[in-house]
Design a protein around this motif. Structure first.
Motif, mmCIF file in Angstrom:
data_model
loop_
_atom_site.group_PDB
_atom_site.id
_atom_site.type_symbol
_atom_site.label_atom_id
_atom_site.label_comp_id
_atom_site.label_asym_id
_atom_site.label_seq_id
_atom_site.Cartn_x
_atom_site.Cartn_y
_atom_site.Cartn_z
ATOM 1 N N PRO A 553 0.795 -1.240 0.000
ATOM 2 C CA PRO A 553 0.000 0.000 0.000
ATOM 3 C C PRO A 553 0.822 1.282 0.000
ATOM 4 C CG PRO A 553 -0.907 -1.590 1.551
ATOM 5 C CD PRO A 553 0.398 -2.157 1.083
ATOM 6 N N LEU A 554 1.983 1.293 0.670
ATOM 7 C CA LEU A 554 2.759 2.527 0.761
ATOM 8 C C LEU A 554 3.465 2.884 -0.544
ATOM 9 C CD1 LEU A 554 4.431 2.656 4.292
ATOM 10 C CD2 LEU A 554 2.740 4.218 3.339
ATOM 11 N N PHE A 555 3.665 1.915 -1.410
ATOM 12 C CA PHE A 555 4.273 2.223 -2.707
ATOM 13 C C PHE A 555 3.158 2.618 -3.664
ATOM 14 C CE2 PHE A 555 6.114 0.548 -6.869
ATOM 15 C CZ PHE A 555 6.731 1.752 -7.147
ATOM 16 N N GLN A 556 3.147 3.885 -4.044
ATOM 17 C CA GLN A 556 2.008 4.422 -4.768
ATOM 18 C C GLN A 556 2.346 4.827 -6.197
ATOM 19 O OE1 GLN A 556 0.150 6.520 -0.893
ATOM 20 N NE2 GLN A 556 -1.285 6.119 -2.546
ATOM 21 N N GLY A 557 3.225 4.006 -6.799
ATOM 22 C CA GLY A 557 3.461 4.163 -8.226
ATOM 23 C C GLY A 557 4.593 5.097 -8.552
ATOM 24 N N GLY A 558 4.660 5.461 -9.817
ATOM 25 C CA GLY A 558 5.777 6.272 -10.263
ATOM 26 C C GLY A 558 5.539 6.864 -11.633
ATOM 27 N N PHE A 559 6.583 7.511 -12.141
ATOM 28 C CA PHE A 559 6.513 8.274 -13.373
ATOM 29 C C PHE A 559 7.654 7.840 -14.291
ATOM 30 C CE2 PHE A 559 4.332 10.522 -10.118
ATOM 31 C CZ PHE A 559 3.284 11.174 -10.748
ATOM 32 N N ILE A 560 7.283 7.244 -15.422
ATOM 33 C CA ILE A 560 8.256 6.770 -16.406
ATOM 34 C C ILE A 560 9.100 7.950 -16.894
ATOM 35 C CG2 ILE A 560 8.494 5.813 -18.738
ATOM 36 C CD1 ILE A 560 5.755 4.407 -18.212
ATOM 37 N N TRP A 561 10.382 7.696 -17.085
ATOM 38 C CA TRP A 561 11.229 8.676 -17.772
ATOM 39 C C TRP A 561 11.487 8.179 -19.192
ATOM 40 C CZ3 TRP A 561 12.327 13.503 -16.520
ATOM 41 C CH2 TRP A 561 13.188 14.189 -17.383
ATOM 42 N N ASP A 562 10.963 8.868 -20.198
ATOM 43 C CA ASP A 562 9.996 9.937 -20.131
ATOM 44 C C ASP A 562 9.038 9.821 -21.307
ATOM 45 O OD1 ASP A 562 11.642 10.787 -22.188
ATOM 46 O OD2 ASP A 562 12.149 12.721 -21.348
ATOM 47 N N PHE A 563 8.354 10.906 -21.646
ATOM 48 C CA PHE A 563 7.283 10.856 -22.627
ATOM 49 C C PHE A 563 7.786 10.664 -24.059
ATOM 50 C CE2 PHE A 563 4.733 13.514 -25.628
ATOM 51 C CZ PHE A 563 3.706 12.612 -25.804
ATOM 52 N N ALA A 564 8.654 11.540 -24.529
ATOM 53 C CA ALA A 564 9.070 11.495 -25.943
ATOM 54 C C ALA A 564 10.549 11.831 -26.067
ATOM 55 C CB ALA A 564 8.245 12.464 -26.785
ATOM 56 N N ASP A 565 11.178 11.238 -27.081
ATOM 57 C CA ASP A 565 12.570 11.573 -27.383
ATOM 58 C C ASP A 565 12.696 13.068 -27.659
ATOM 59 O OD1 ASP A 565 13.149 8.884 -27.259
ATOM 60 O OD2 ASP A 565 13.350 8.616 -29.424
ATOM 61 N N GLN A 566 13.792 13.636 -27.179
ATOM 62 C CA GLN A 566 14.157 14.997 -27.562
ATOM 63 C C GLN A 566 15.205 14.890 -28.677
ATOM 64 O OE1 GLN A 566 14.947 17.848 -24.209
ATOM 65 N NE2 GLN A 566 14.875 15.984 -22.981
ATOM 66 N N ALA A 567 14.880 15.391 -29.824
ATOM 67 C CA ALA A 567 15.829 15.379 -30.939
ATOM 68 C C ALA A 567 15.388 16.437 -31.940
ATOM 69 C CB ALA A 567 15.896 14.006 -31.596
ATOM 70 N N ILE A 568 16.278 16.776 -32.838
ATOM 71 C CA ILE A 568 16.033 17.874 -33.775
ATOM 72 C C ILE A 568 16.218 17.354 -35.193
ATOM 73 C CG2 ILE A 568 16.843 20.134 -34.541
ATOM 74 C CD1 ILE A 568 17.754 20.607 -31.626
ATOM 75 N N ALA A 569 15.267 17.659 -36.048
ATOM 76 C CA ALA A 569 15.318 17.199 -37.437
ATOM 77 C C ALA A 569 16.493 17.853 -38.157
ATOM 78 C CB ALA A 569 14.011 17.523 -38.139
ATOM 79 N N LEU A 570 17.305 17.025 -38.806
ATOM 80 C CA LEU A 570 18.470 17.481 -39.562
ATOM 81 C C LEU A 570 18.490 16.796 -40.922
ATOM 82 C CD1 LEU A 570 21.256 17.292 -36.807
ATOM 83 C CD2 LEU A 570 20.078 19.338 -37.599
ATOM 84 N N THR A 571 19.309 17.315 -41.806
ATOM 85 C CA THR A 571 19.532 16.697 -43.115
ATOM 86 C C THR A 571 21.025 16.495 -43.294
ATOM 87 O OG1 THR A 571 17.587 17.817 -44.019
ATOM 88 C CG2 THR A 571 19.177 16.923 -45.598
ATOM 89 N N ASP A 572 21.427 15.274 -43.673
ATOM 90 C CA ASP A 572 22.861 15.017 -43.802
ATOM 91 C C ASP A 572 23.380 15.522 -45.149
ATOM 92 O OD1 ASP A 572 22.298 13.107 -45.757
ATOM 93 O OD2 ASP A 572 22.662 11.392 -44.445
ATOM 94 N N ARG A 573 24.654 15.326 -45.390
ATOM 95 C CA ARG A 573 25.298 15.873 -46.582
ATOM 96 C C ARG A 573 24.771 15.246 -47.872
ATOM 97 N NH1 ARG A 573 31.389 15.145 -45.999
ATOM 98 N NH2 ARG A 573 30.887 15.734 -43.859
ATOM 99 N N TYR A 574 24.061 14.114 -47.740
ATOM 100 C CA TYR A 574 23.523 13.453 -48.920
ATOM 101 C C TYR A 574 22.026 13.716 -49.101
ATOM 102 C CZ TYR A 574 27.971 11.101 -48.276
ATOM 103 O OH TYR A 574 29.304 10.840 -48.102
ATOM 104 N N GLY A 575 21.508 14.656 -48.309
ATOM 105 C CA GLY A 575 20.100 15.006 -48.445
ATOM 106 C C GLY A 575 19.149 14.110 -47.685
ATOM 107 N N GLU A 576 19.689 13.208 -46.830
ATOM 108 C CA GLU A 576 18.839 12.298 -46.064
ATOM 109 C C GLU A 576 18.469 12.952 -44.732
ATOM 110 O OE1 GLU A 576 17.708 9.300 -47.052
ATOM 111 O OE2 GLU A 576 18.641 9.657 -49.003
ATOM 112 N N GLU A 577 17.199 12.844 -44.362
ATOM 113 C CA GLU A 577 16.717 13.449 -43.124
ATOM 114 C C GLU A 577 16.895 12.472 -41.963
ATOM 115 O OE1 GLU A 577 12.720 14.624 -43.837
ATOM 116 O OE2 GLU A 577 13.276 16.357 -45.079
ATOM 117 N N TYR A 578 17.245 13.022 -40.817
ATOM 118 C CA TYR A 578 17.379 12.204 -39.611
ATOM 119 C C TYR A 578 17.172 13.099 -38.402
ATOM 120 C CZ TYR A 578 22.080 14.204 -38.953
ATOM 121 O OH TYR A 578 23.127 15.064 -38.761
ATOM 122 N N PHE A 579 17.081 12.491 -37.228
ATOM 123 C CA PHE A 579 16.942 13.245 -35.992
ATOM 124 C C PHE A 579 18.289 13.301 -35.285
ATOM 125 C CE2 PHE A 579 12.365 12.164 -36.391
ATOM 126 C CZ PHE A 579 11.877 13.464 -36.345
#
Length: 1019
Positions: A553-579
């Motif tokens: 009863p005393l253990f009342q759950g928790g909070f996953i780390w975390d909701f969403a990846d933090q990343a930034i959209a980029l384009t490489d030297r060959y024109g391919e998109e990635y995060f």
């Protein structure tokens, strides 16, 4: 601690006419100057029609295009740019809201614990970098949308400015503010002119306050939330406070509104559909509700309170719509309770982050909340700063319990104490009096803005900032102004002031250690404010925590780390998109892909981990027996009768029957219900699936959305015997051993030691070659983020060598050939370059139908490290890209993350099987696979079988190729389809990502002989 105390403690206040001195941003006590007092986040309208439409005539948006000048430090910023005569037309344009780093200025930098200037400039706490401290100077011209009326005042609110802002209007200095994540509001009335007005702001990336903002996130700056011009009529409600007193038994609730009215007027308040609130003097209004509708995550009932404000002549000047949730959240009988029911937080930590960084629209925020609701999440911790105010309104409406966390983290200083042995008095904010004004200001700004939201159930003093008297005083402030419990995890590391927190809060403690702790410590409720670090391919064994929460009863759950990846959209030297992640922007120091911890990807599409989240967080726990199912209703306020219960019987993926059954198991209760169908007596493997589904659509999911599920697998009789084909022909050569039959041929090389060819099909050239290289025993996979975290490659690296460089010594003389009435068996013995050395025998039994049964036997020797996996690697043609399997799915799963998977028949494209985690790693495997096929467009290909169930993956790349790529765009062109049947792969783990190992029960054995059997054949 009162607001008056906070104001007196703030040494930053000066006369309104004082000029701004940029040097003062390095003074921790310089917190604000001329900023308006914080107040509730209510909006005011000119009429009920405006309120219904949501567009206020008292608001004028200043978001949009602004002029910007970028300087690398304050010394290089333009002097006098705020003067009306200073020409800024040649400056660049930038959208507001936005981070300047995502629009061509400065650079994004991702650091976790490290301060961004660490090792670059040597400064002490409170000081700011001098050489590198980007300054964005903004200018916006505007004309009031209508003339000022008599008695009206006007203010400008910068809802998010990172990390400090100074503001001018028409050359007049308005003020200064810190705290990136709460509004900075300034009165502009006396500085307004007729016609065009010039609003100017200077935003500093680093200020003294940055020492309090060392959160695990990308370091940005600029105006990243909206800018709003607000009018206040001559009679105006400055602040509203809503108090709800729900009596025990939940039958009676007293609702009280306290209204801070400016000017000579009167206020009237009524609850829609209920009645008028009684005026009780001193701005107070109240009403007693009988049998009120209660707010909870499952049923977020809200009452609409309409507030009318009239001037002395009786004319309507303001209409305010305030939503009120009736609920009681408190520590009762030693437990966190909502409306008298014990709470289990099925929570997630959520950074504000999307494709535009921390810039999010209300629609994007709502989409996030709906995704969480659909996955069974009932709580969010705003890690580690107050969110945009839209988040709280939406949490009220859709039903999420919120721990509202003030903007504080000083992890980089705390590490000096915890890991480097620095004295406690170095802690920031610690016991240092110079930091108290900023802390109390941040606490008050969050509280005053957010206080009326029923979704907020706890206040949090911040994150990972050790302890001390300052945090103790912040907690005392929250208790002075409110009744909600106070949270702070840092007391776990600095227990000098245990009164700082009302709950025991820890991070990433293994479930077994939580249970052990609670055997002796029973003073407070226990939560994990962060757990299940979902970095990369992770989230293993989380069910251990959830089951403990319903057992203890005393253990009342928790909070996953975390909701969403933090990343930034980029384009490489060959024109391919990635995060991109830390280090992809020329940023140093950085913390690499440690920003990729989400149960959702950066674009907020679900990761495979969400399959398990939804399973462990479901509110109905189901056990299926022979003729009945037992349901434990873990919900707080909802009977199982609210959902359709659908039972499905299938045989090896084919649905045989489906039926519905009515259930009515009250919240918190357990009940047994008869199954509406039975397993047939005919031999075969059957599945019984129980699925609880929404009877009708909700805001967060359509009708039929599954809210809980379970499956039972039943085997009846024995598998049908394989009909023996005529024995194959054995052909002994000088350097090869051939085995052939109708429509197939197999060739073993005794020169190189291995299976050299497998041809299948009735063609003129003897069939199609299905293998593109020799199969080999395999013990390795591309390390996951968690495995790198506990340095598994260092410990296990010899299994990589064994996979690459194991050899058959003198295969010409050691290869063994045996025959029987139906088959030919060829056995090879591999020497493995391990220390100590060991061997792996591989026996290929070829029958007359072309089916090759493989038996691998690994001799484990004491002293060998843990095996990442035990199986075989086969490569076949790249056109075999259609994957179809009978096993666990539909998403990838591993031995410690398979609760949410279900046995069935599934289809995928091999090209999409490598899950796009930020950094490529082991991914795409399935457990319990009885058979799998990879075929081309005509249905021809290769089938792999293991009647007892194996782990299986089909990818376009080898583990070596996956491991070598830092981003998915770096993976080579597809030249093969790589099959990896395995007895088992090590579980993915995930208690944390910097040392926590996979739980012991999800490791392969380390002693005795391991045997793995599977078969393959052409189709």
């Amino acid at each position: 601690m009162t607001l008056d105390t906070i104001d007196r403690a703030d040494a930053g206040s000066r006369d309104d006419d004082a000029a701004f001195d940029a040097a003062r941003i390095a003074d921790p006590r310089f917190v604000r100057e001329n900023r308006r007092p914080a107040h509730s986040d209510h909006r005011w309208f000119r009429s009920a029609e405006e309120a219904a439409d949501g567009r206020s005539g008292y608001e004028q948006s200043l978001s949009g295009r602004w002029k910007i000048h970028y300087a690398k430090n304050p010394a290089a910023a333009p002097a006098g740019f705020f003067d009306p005569g200073y020409d800024c037309e040649s400056w660049d344009d930038i959208p507001v809201p936005a981070h300047i780093q995502l629009h061509g200025y400065d650079r994004p930098q991702y650091v976790n614990v490290q301060y961004p200037w660490d090792g670059v400039e040597e400064i002490s706490p409170g000081q700011v970098p001098e050489r590198y401290n980007p300054v964005a100077s903004y200018v916006k011209s505007f004309v009031l949308d209508r003339p000022l009326e008599t008695g009206e005042t006007v203010s400008v609110s910068f809802l998010g400015a990172e990390s400090a802002i100074a503001v001018w209007l028409n050359g007049r200095y308005l003020g200064y503010a810190t705290d990136s994540f709460t509004p900075s509001e300034f009165d502009v009335t006396d500085a307004l002119v007729e016609g065009e007005n010039k609003l100017a702001a200077q935003v500093f990336k680093f200020s003294s306050g940055s020492w309090l903002e060392d959160q695990d996130f990308f370091r940005f700056s600029g105006l990243f939330r909206d800018v709003v011009l607000s009018r206040r009529p001559v009679v105006h409600v400055e602040d509203i406070r809503v108090d709800v007193d729900l009596a025990p038994g939940n039958q009676v609730a007293d609702v009280t509104l306290r209204v801070a009215l400016r000017g000579d007027g009167r206020v009237r308040a009524r609850i829609d559909g209920v009645g008028e609130l009684e005026h009780r003097g001193d701005g107070g209004f109240g009403i007693r509700l009988q049998n009120p509708l209660l707010w909870s995550p499952e049923h977020p009932a809200l009452y609409d309170v309409e507030i009318e404000v009239r001037d002395g002549d009786g004319a309507l000047v303001e209409v305010i719509m305030q939503r009120v949730g009736v609920r009681r959240f408190a520590i009762e009988d030693g437990l966190l309770s909502l409306n008298g029911r014990r709470v289990v937080f099925l929570g997630v930590n959520r950074h504000e982050f999307g494709l535009a960084g921390r810039v999010q629209t209300a629609a994007e925020i709502e989409s996030d909340i709906l995704l969480l609701k659909a996955a069974g999440v009932n709580a969010v911790r705003t890690s580690h700063y107050p969110n945009s105010t839209a988040f709280y309104h939406l949490a009220d409406r859709h039903g999420l319990m919120v721990i509202d966390e003030m903007n504080l983290e000083s992890h980089g200083v705390w590490d000096r104490i915890r890991k480097l042995g620095a004295p406690i008095d170095e802690a920031v904010p610690g016991d240092r009096p110079e930091w108290l004004p900023a802390l109390l200001d941040r606490a008050a700004s969050m509280y005053e803005r957010d206080k009326n939201h029923p979704s907020i159930v706890m206040w949090s003093c911040g994150n990972e900032s050790y302890g001390g008297t300052n945090l103790r005083d912040v907690a005392a402030y929250f208790r002075d102004v409110d009744t909600r419990p106070v949270h702070y995890e840092g007391v776990h590391w600095d227990p000098r002031h245990e009164e700082t927190t009302d709950v025991v809060s820890q991070m990433y403690t293994p479930a077994a250690e939580v249970e052990e702790f609670l055997r002796e410590h029973r003073e407070k409720p226990f939560i994990l404010c962060e757990y299940a670090h979902a970095m990369g391919n992770s989230f293993g064994a989380v069910d251990e925590y959830i089951e403990l929460a319903y057992r203890e009863p005393l253990f009342q759950g928790g909070f996953i780390w975390d909701f969403a990846d933090q990343a930034i959209a980029l384009t490489d030297r060959y024109g391919e998109e990635y995060f991109g992640y830390g280090g992809d922007f020329g940023d140093a120091p950085n913390d690499g892909e440690f920003c990729g911890n989400g149960i959702f990807f950066t674009d907020h599409t679900p990761t495979p981990k969400l399959q398990e989240v939804a399973y462990v967080y479901q509110g109905l726990r189901i056990r299926i027996d022979d003729d009945a199912m037992t349901v434990h209703n873990r919900l707080m306020a909802t009977s199982s009768a609210a959902y359709r219960c659908v039972v499905t019987l299938a045989r090896e993926g084919e649905v045989l029957r489906q039926a519905e059954v009515e259930t009515d198991i009250a919240a918190g209760e357990t009940g047994t219900v008869a199954l509406p169908l039975a397993v047939p007596a005919a031999p075969g493997e059957y599945t019984i699936d129980v699925s609880f589904r929404l009877r009708s659509a909700t805001a967060w999911a359509p009708e039929g959305h599954e809210v809980a599920r379970e499956q039972r697998v039943v085997r009846v009789g024995s598998p049908p015997a394989v009909v023996a084909a005529p024995a194959p022909e054995l052909v002994r050569g000088a350097h090869n051993i051939g085995v052939r039959g109708a429509g197939f041929s197999v060739l073993f090389s005794t020169l190189y030691g291995g299976l050299a060819s497998y041809r299948f099909g009735m063609t003129s050239d003897g069939g199609r070659e299905l293998l593109t290289s020799m199969p080999r025993p395999h013990f390795w996979h591309a390390p996951t983020a968690n495995e790198r975290g506990w340095e598994a490659p260092f410990e296990d690296g010899q299994w990589l060598l064994a996979s690459r460089y194991g050899r058959v010594r003198d295969p010409l003389t050691t290869t063994r050939v045996e025959t029987d009435e139906t088959s030919v068996t060829v056995t090879l013995s591999y020497e493995l370059p391990t220390r100590p050395a060991t061997t792996c025998d591989v026996a290929y039994r070829v029958d007359g139908a072309g089916r090759v049964e493989v038996t691998q036997t690994l001799q484990l020797v004491d002293g060998l490290p843990s095996l990442p996996e035990f199986g075989m690697l086969l490569t076949t043609l790249p056109e075999f890209r259609r994957l179809r399997w009978y096993g666990d799915g539909p998403e990838e799963c591993y031995v410690d993350r398979r609760g949410g998977a279900r046995l069935g028949v599934y289809d995928r494209d091999v090209a999409t099987e490598l899950t796009p985690y930020l950094r490529p790693q082991e991914a795409g495997s399935r457990t319990g696979v009885r058979w799998a096929e990879v075929t081309d467009g005509r249905g021809a290909g290769l089938r792999v079988e293991s009647p007892e169930g194996m782990e299986f993956s089909a990818l376009p790349w080898t583990p070596d190729e996956v491991e070598n790529a830092l981003h998915h765009t770096e993976l080579p062109p597809i030249h093969r389809t790589v099959l990896r049947p395995a007895l088992m792969r090590r579980g993915v783990g995930g208690d944390d990502s910097w040392g926590a190992r996979t739980l012991a029960q999800y490791h392969l054995p380390t002693s005795g002989d391991l045997e793995f059997r599977f078969a393959f054949r052409g189709v």
